[in-house]
Enzyme design. Structure first.
Site, PDB file in Angstrom:
ATOM      1  N   LYS A 247       0.805  -1.239   0.000  1.00  0.00           N
ATOM      2  CA  LYS A 247       0.000   0.000   0.000  1.00  0.00           C
ATOM      3  C   LYS A 247       0.833   1.283   0.000  1.00  0.00           C
ATOM      4  CE  LYS A 247      -2.618  -1.908   3.337  1.00  0.00           C
ATOM      5  NZ  LYS A 247      -3.688  -2.147   4.317  1.00  0.00           N
ATOM      6  N   ASP A 283      -6.442  -5.599  10.181  1.00  0.00           N
ATOM      7  CA  ASP A 283      -7.756  -4.953  10.073  1.00  0.00           C
ATOM      8  C   ASP A 283      -8.873  -5.962   9.804  1.00  0.00           C
ATOM      9  OD1 ASP A 283      -6.799  -5.450   7.525  1.00  0.00           O
ATOM     10  OD2 ASP A 283      -7.330  -3.503   6.702  1.00  0.00           O
TER      11      ASP A 283
END
Length: 543
Positions: A247, A283
């Site tokens: 990311k 997450d």
């Protein structure tokens, strides 16, 4: 028969006939959809790479390579044909050209079924001790064995690091599934995202300190749950080594290091706040925990946002790397890290020229192959590449593009959701987006073609995710499973939920039911809940 042979025995192959159609898959029939993208004959990937290490038998490999070569030749011929015929073509002909190019983005039912087999194969490789080191889908043990039961109480901090921003949260869990939550978002400057690990964690510690001062808990000693949404090899509930950055992050000195210790060290260097880091999680784990607090059937967590990943509840005996002594609990949460599915070539049979382009220009070529076909970080760019090709070939916008259209990264994924939110036959949002791109002279035909391209890219993403979720549901083999879902693509795309429900329904075993539950702040509240459950278990164990 050794384990690797058994796993390979679970594989199936899709054969391609001379018309470019995927033929029936070993007697498995997929179900038909009913929208326009389902009514187009689907060709295999036009430029599927043939050098991957994923093999399911030499005959299949030869057939696949031959099909890839033939299809690539067809694609090149089609490109030449488009360039020579687009000039002066009718709107109907241009629509046909767009649909023909987008065929490679549409997955047949047989291809989706094949994906399910390959995903299961890779999950099993990740779980098994012998094959885990070489597995792409790592299936890391999270050491989370207890889900919330609704009896968690007290104040907890949560730190959520997983993208270009991070959040700090203060959560007060109260009776009757009630809670109070305060949070703040902090930016991570680009120079820190690609700087040193020490810089990153010092920045986080400074923001934690400021947050505690602002919320009048500066002098309190609070438990913290740390959501760290990058591939992590956990060695315990409070110890995890970073496998690789994703990311857009590339902080030096963090890979293979314990990120909990790096955070503790940064807090200690300041010496001004008292924080007990009592759990590190992904997450997806946070999403599952947040949903499980309200719905005890929640056994899968899914993220479809900047990145994509899933976790699920697995039997301890299946998780061969789980090595907690004196364990008497039957289940443990597994973090699949499925974004790396296909890094060994297992997705080459459905990859396209556009996927190859995305990958070659990314900061991590050859990595996170599945994620690059799904997530919000890449979806807009996939659409832009198709639009650019069609414009250069004279099919869209009368061959007149713009600087923005031809610049990488400037067709944002939010545009895909906005364009698909237009009512059928209207192009209000589409025209607004095209104006932002400097394309103000689009015809209705152009707008319809742009929307179709968006639909093909997002539908493929939804079907890829659905193949993964259906595989996990089938593996767990429970009567009903709730999937907790978070992430900007799932949350904001107008059709993603329905596309997933439709496809998963087709793919799961008879007699199993499921539902998708939108997570309420999984990576924030979920982190606090993991910390709360850990504290709850510590209290029970100390009695």
């Amino acid at each position: 028969m050794d384990q690797e042979q058994q796993l390979n025995g679970a594989m199936r192959s899709v054969s391609i006939n001379s018309n470019g159609l995927a033929t029936k898959l070993n007697g498995h029939n997929g179900c038909k959809g009913n929208d326009e993208t389902d009514n187009v004959r689907v060709l295999p990937a036009a430029t599927a790479a043939t050098g991957g290490s994923f093999t399911i038998g030499s005959d299949t490999s030869k057939a696949t390579n031959a099909a890839n070569s033939a299809t690539a030749a067809t694609a090149n011929a089609n490109a030449i044909q488009i360039q020579t015929s687009a000039a002066g073509a009718s709107a109907a002909d241009k629509k046909k050209m767009v649909h023909e190019l987008c065929q490679q983005l549409l997955l047949t039912d047989e291809q989706v079924q094949e994906l399910c087999y390959r995903i299961l194969h890779e999950v099993r490789r990740g779980l098994a001790k012998d094959t885990h080191p070489k597995a792409n889908v790592k299936c890391f043990v999270t050491y989370v064995q207890d889900l919330p039961n609704g009896n968690e109480r007290g104040k907890f901090l949560a730190l959520d690091l997983g993208g270009t921003n991070f959040r700090v949260l203060l959560i007060h869990l109260q009776e009757n599934n009630d809670f109070q939550m305060e949070s703040r978002i902090y930016a991570i400057p680009q120079h820190i995202m690609i700087g040193s690990g020490r810089q990153l964690f010092d920045h986080i510690a400074e923001c934690l300190s400021n947050f505690m001062a602002e919320h009048n808990v500066y002098s309190e000693r609070l438990p913290l749950g740390f959501t760290f949404s990058f591939p992590l090899r956990q060695l315990g509930l409070t110890k995890g080594l970073l496998e690789t950055w994703t990311k857009g992050f590339d902080c030096a000195g963090v890979v293979d290091q314990d990120v909990v210790q790096l955070l503790k060290d940064a807090i200690a260097r300041r010496g001004d706040v008292q924080i007990d880091v009592c759990a590190i999680l992904n997450d997806t784990t946070g999403t599952l925990m947040s949903c499980a607090w309200k719905n005890h059937n929640c056994k899968i967590g899914l993220i479809v946002g900047t990145g994509s990943n899933a976790c699920y509840v697995e039997k301890v005996e299946e998780a061969e790397l789980f090595d907690m002594p004196d364990n008497h609990k039957p289940h443990v949460l597994i973090n699949t890290e499925w974004g790396a599915f296909g890094d060994n070539g297992a997705l080459d049979f459905v990859r396209t020229e556009f996927d190859n382009d995305i990958d070659s220009h990314s900061i991590n070529p050859g990595k996170q192959t599945f994620e690059k076909m799904i997530s919000g970080m890449y979806m807009g760019e996939l659409v832009r590449l198709v639009l650019a090709k069609m414009t250069l070939n004279g099919v869209l916008f009368n061959g007149q593009g713009s600087e923005v259209l031809f610049t990488r990264g400037l067709f944002f994924t939010k545009y895909v959701s906005e364009i698909e939110a237009d009512e059928p036959g209207t192009f209000t949002n589409c025209r607004l987006v095209l104006e932002e791109l400097g394309l103000s002279n689009a015809t209705d035909g152009d707008c319809a073609n742009v929307r179709y391209i968006c639909e093909c890219v997002s539908k493929r993403a939804a079907h890829l995710v659905s193949a993964g979720i259906a595989t996990l549901i089938n593996k767990m083999d429970e009567p009903h499973v709730t999937v907790g879902v978070d992430g900007s693509v799932y949350r904001f795309h107008p059709k993603f939920h329905n596309l997933m429900v439709e496809k998963i329904t087709q793919l799961i075993k008879p007699g199993i039911s499921f539902d998708l539950m939108l997570s309420e702040d999984g990576s924030g509240r979920g982190a606090a809940l993991v910390a709360a459950v850990a504290c709850r278990e510590d209290i029970l164990n100390s009695k």
